[in-house]
Design an enzyme around this catalytic site. Structure first.
Site, PDB file in Angstrom:
ATOM      1  N   THR A  96      34.858 178.619  72.420  1.00  0.00           N
ATOM      2  CA  THR A  96      33.822 177.723  71.938  1.00  0.00           C
ATOM      3  C   THR A  96      33.377 176.896  73.135  1.00  0.00           C
ATOM      4  OG1 THR A  96      35.332 175.911  71.361  1.00  0.00           O
ATOM      5  CG2 THR A  96      34.892 177.550  69.646  1.00  0.00           C
ATOM      6  N   HIS A  97      32.084 176.594  73.205  1.00  0.00           N
ATOM      7  CA  HIS A  97      31.517 175.880  74.357  1.00  0.00           C
ATOM      8  C   HIS A  97      31.785 176.635  75.662  1.00  0.00           C
ATOM      9  CE1 HIS A  97      30.988 172.373  71.705  1.00  0.00           C
ATOM     10  NE2 HIS A  97      32.193 172.651  71.264  1.00  0.00           N
TER      11      HIS A  97
ATOM     12  N   GLU B   3      20.390 192.382  81.372  1.00  0.00           N
ATOM     13  CA  GLU B   3      19.442 191.318  81.720  1.00  0.00           C
ATOM     14  C   GLU B   3      18.049 191.650  81.201  1.00  0.00           C
ATOM     15  OE1 GLU B   3      19.771 190.829  85.934  1.00  0.00           O
ATOM     16  OE2 GLU B   3      21.828 190.055  85.828  1.00  0.00           O
TER      17      GLU B   3
ATOM     18  N   LYS C 180      -1.996 195.170  65.659  1.00  0.00           N
ATOM     19  CA  LYS C 180      -1.321 196.418  66.018  1.00  0.00           C
ATOM     20  C   LYS C 180      -0.664 196.385  67.392  1.00  0.00           C
ATOM     21  CE  LYS C 180      -4.684 198.702  63.171  1.00  0.00           C
ATOM     22  NZ  LYS C 180      -5.276 197.363  62.912  1.00  0.00           N
TER      23      LYS C 180
ATOM     24  N   SER D 230      21.767 196.218  94.761  1.00  0.00           N
ATOM     25  CA  SER D 230      20.916 195.287  95.505  1.00  0.00           C
ATOM     26  C   SER D 230      20.351 195.975  96.731  1.00  0.00           C
ATOM     27  CB  SER D 230      21.726 194.061  95.930  1.00  0.00           C
ATOM     28  OG  SER D 230      21.039 193.305  96.908  1.00  0.00           O
TER      29      SER D 230
ATOM     30  N   ASN E 288     -11.191 199.029  55.483  1.00  0.00           N
ATOM     31  CA  ASN E 288     -10.257 197.935  55.212  1.00  0.00           C
ATOM     32  C   ASN E 288      -8.996 198.424  54.504  1.00  0.00           C
ATOM     33  OD1 ASN E 288     -12.329 196.464  56.272  1.00  0.00           O
ATOM     34  ND2 ASN E 288     -12.714 195.194  54.462  1.00  0.00           N
TER      35      ASN E 288
ATOM     36  N   SER F  45     -10.862 199.758  69.229  1.00  0.00           N
ATOM     37  CA  SER F  45      -9.396 199.665  69.114  1.00  0.00           C
ATOM     38  C   SER F  45      -8.751 201.037  69.235  1.00  0.00           C
ATOM     39  CB  SER F  45      -9.008 199.040  67.772  1.00  0.00           C
ATOM     40  OG  SER F  45      -9.464 199.855  66.696  1.00  0.00           O
TER      41      SER F  45
ATOM     42  N   ASN G 219      24.837 195.206  89.599  1.00  0.00           N
ATOM     43  CA  ASN G 219      24.161 194.258  88.712  1.00  0.00           C
ATOM     44  C   ASN G 219      23.997 194.811  87.292  1.00  0.00           C
ATOM     45  OD1 ASN G 219      23.784 192.498  90.906  1.00  0.00           O
ATOM     46  ND2 ASN G 219      21.899 193.561  91.495  1.00  0.00           N
TER      47      ASN G 219
ATOM     48  N   TYR H 298     -10.809 190.748  54.637  1.00  0.00           N
ATOM     49  CA  TYR H 298     -10.550 191.271  55.974  1.00  0.00           C
ATOM     50  C   TYR H 298     -11.426 190.547  56.991  1.00  0.00           C
ATOM     51  CZ  TYR H 298     -10.085 194.457  59.915  1.00  0.00           C
ATOM     52  OH  TYR H 298      -9.849 194.971  61.160  1.00  0.00           O
TER      53      TYR H 298
ATOM     54  N   LYS I  88      26.916 194.694  95.646  1.00  0.00           N
ATOM     55  CA  LYS I  88      26.487 194.265  94.324  1.00  0.00           C
ATOM     56  C   LYS I  88      26.431 195.419  93.319  1.00  0.00           C
ATOM     57  CE  LYS I  88      25.324 190.783  93.171  1.00  0.00           C
ATOM     58  NZ  LYS I  88      23.976 190.182  93.271  1.00  0.00           N
TER      59      LYS I  88
ATOM     60  N   GLN J 143      -7.536 193.167  63.688  1.00  0.00           N
ATOM     61  CA  GLN J 143      -7.376 194.299  64.603  1.00  0.00           C
ATOM     62  C   GLN J 143      -6.292 194.005  65.639  1.00  0.00           C
ATOM     63  OE1 GLN J 143     -10.898 196.621  65.914  1.00  0.00           O
ATOM     64  NE2 GLN J 143     -10.404 195.849  67.950  1.00  0.00           N
TER      65      GLN J 143
END
Length: 442
Positions: free
Chosen positions: A153-154, A288, A323, A275, A109, A22, A283, A315, A281, A320
């Site tokens: 709303t909506h 995003e 992490k 783009s 441990n 690890s 973006n 343990y 464009k 392991q």
């Protein structure tokens, strides 16, 4: 160097060595591992398990390793099982056989348990600081742009609010995120060091001393739980997931606001991309990506929940796997907060476009109903009347405030000239408990 092997007659298979290692992940804990070892050695000296000379020799060696790592002369690389074997191997090379006494009354441990808790404390406080920066940025942007806009709303225009008030909704979310993280930090702030493998040690050690040295508020009470507890990682990953959900919602709204159909805000070129095909464009890739990376953090939470769901005490090597998902999540959260802070700080708010949009959704319709209620009309009747007014406005392609008084009175004789002042957008926010929308509530 391995920290075990006396009872084995064959060397570990090379594939198993690679599978078991690890170090490529937990080398990130080098600072905490060395700090924890120094506190442990000081304690061993305090209780006379190690001599003063041995303590000084080990601590000087550990401090030298830390210094060399920080300065770049000692690289965190090589064929090591984990960060613990890396530190001990380098210590043995520097100070000789005395290094082998470092691990007295300690197991990997409880060592990894204390390392991880210290790392989480250090890193999550940094995340909280970043949340504070984003909160301040949202407050500042709101104060500078307290313009009228439609609330939705909506995703349909609903009632008039201000741009500042909308941003303040996210401030409240972020405040809760901060509280969740600080609460998790308080709960985890117990030192597991001295629990050893699962049942403590026959040596008379001083756990309170090492807890104090390492800045923990107290020690853990049960050794079995101490070395197998990863609840704090689950709790923080859960808090991270909620935080990312909030950032994703804010990202989605800003993305919508930047479209030509809305034009409420304009993103800075610094946080936009273009783009490869369409030259026109611009973006909102920064937002995003925040929205997309939310799934990564959710994945980390599901990862650790699944890993721990059926583990017997104490343990197990499965742990392991805690992490990599946590490190990825905290890195993702931190950069997303920083990027969102940059987006908010540099974006331009388009006052005129928001004012224009107020006319498009009959967002003063509820206030017409409130007006009729004040005139004595039952609310259900007022609701019906205003519904017919809106239908009429749609047919004639006009806003409610653009109708003549005679037209309005055709729906209810209770409507008088004062209706226009009552439903004027800026006046709406001065009435009733709407006044809190205009107040500084921070």
């Amino acid at each position: 160097m391995k920290l075990w092997g006396g009872r084995f007659s064959k060397d570990t298979n090379e594939l198993m060595k690679k599978f078991n290692s690890s170090f490529y992940i937990d080398k990130r804990l080098y600072k905490q591992d060395i700090k924890g070892s120094i506190a442990h050695v000081r304690m061993l000296g305090k209780v006379n398990i190690l001599s003063t000379e041995e303590v000084d020799k080990i601590i000087n060696g550990l401090e030298g390793i830390l210094k060399d790592i920080e300065e770049g002369s000692l690289k965190l690389e090589g064929d090591y099982e984990d960060i613990h074997s890396f530190v001990e191997a380098n210590l043995l090379e520097r100070i000789g056989e005395t290094a082998k006494k470092l691990h007295t009354s300690r197991s990997r441990n409880d060592q990894v348990a204390v390392d991880m808790k210290m790392f989480v404390k250090d890193e999550v406080f940094n995340t909280v600081f970043k949340i504070d920066n984003l909160i301040e940025c949202l407050i500042k942007k709101g104060r500078e742009n307290e313009y009228l806009m439609p609330g939705f709303t909506h995703l349909q225009p609903a009632q008039v609010i201000t741009f500042r008030y909308h941003l303040m909704a996210y401030v409240e979310m972020l405040k809760r995120d901060k509280k969740r993280l600080l609460n998790a930090l308080y709960i985890l702030d117990e030192s597991p060091l001295g629990s050893c493998a699962l049942a403590g040690t026959t040596n008379e050690i001083d756990r309170e001393f090492t807890a104090s040295e390492l800045g923990f508020r107290c020690i853990t009470k049960n050794y079995l739980d101490s070395v197998s507890d990863r609840d704090y990682l689950i709790e923080i990953l859960s808090a991270f997931s909620i935080l990312m959900m909030h950032l994703s919602r804010l990202s989605e709204e800003i993305i919508i606001w930047t479209t030509p159909q809305f034009k409420f805000v304009t993103l800075s070129d610094e946080y936009s991309t273009g783009s490869s095909l369409m030259p026109q464009k611009k973006n909102p890739d920064s937002l995003e990506l925040i929205r997309g990376k939310t799934g990564r953090v959710y994945g980390g939470l599901i990862n650790i929940l699944t890993t721990l769901k059926a583990l017997p005490l104490a343990y197990n090597k499965d742990m392991q796997e805690d992490k990599e998902c946590f490190f990825d999540a905290i890195d993702t959260v931190n950069i997303c907060i920083d990027v969102m802070t940059g987006v908010i700080d540099t974006m331009k708010v388009n006052k005129e476009e928001m004012l224009k949009s107020l006319k498009k959704g009959y967002i003063n319709a509820t206030e017409v109903a409130d007006y009729l209620v004040k005139k004595g009309v039952p609310f259900r009747d007022a609701h019906e009347i205003v519904g017919r007014i809106v239908l009429y406005c749609e047919k004639t392609n006009r806003a409610i405030e653009d109708l003549k008084l005679e037209e309005l009175k055709s729906f209810s004789e209770e409507i008088e000239e004062d209706i226009y002042e009552y439903i004027e957008y800026s006046n709406i926010l001065k009435k009733g408990n709407k006044k809190y929308i205009l107040m500084e509530v921070e």
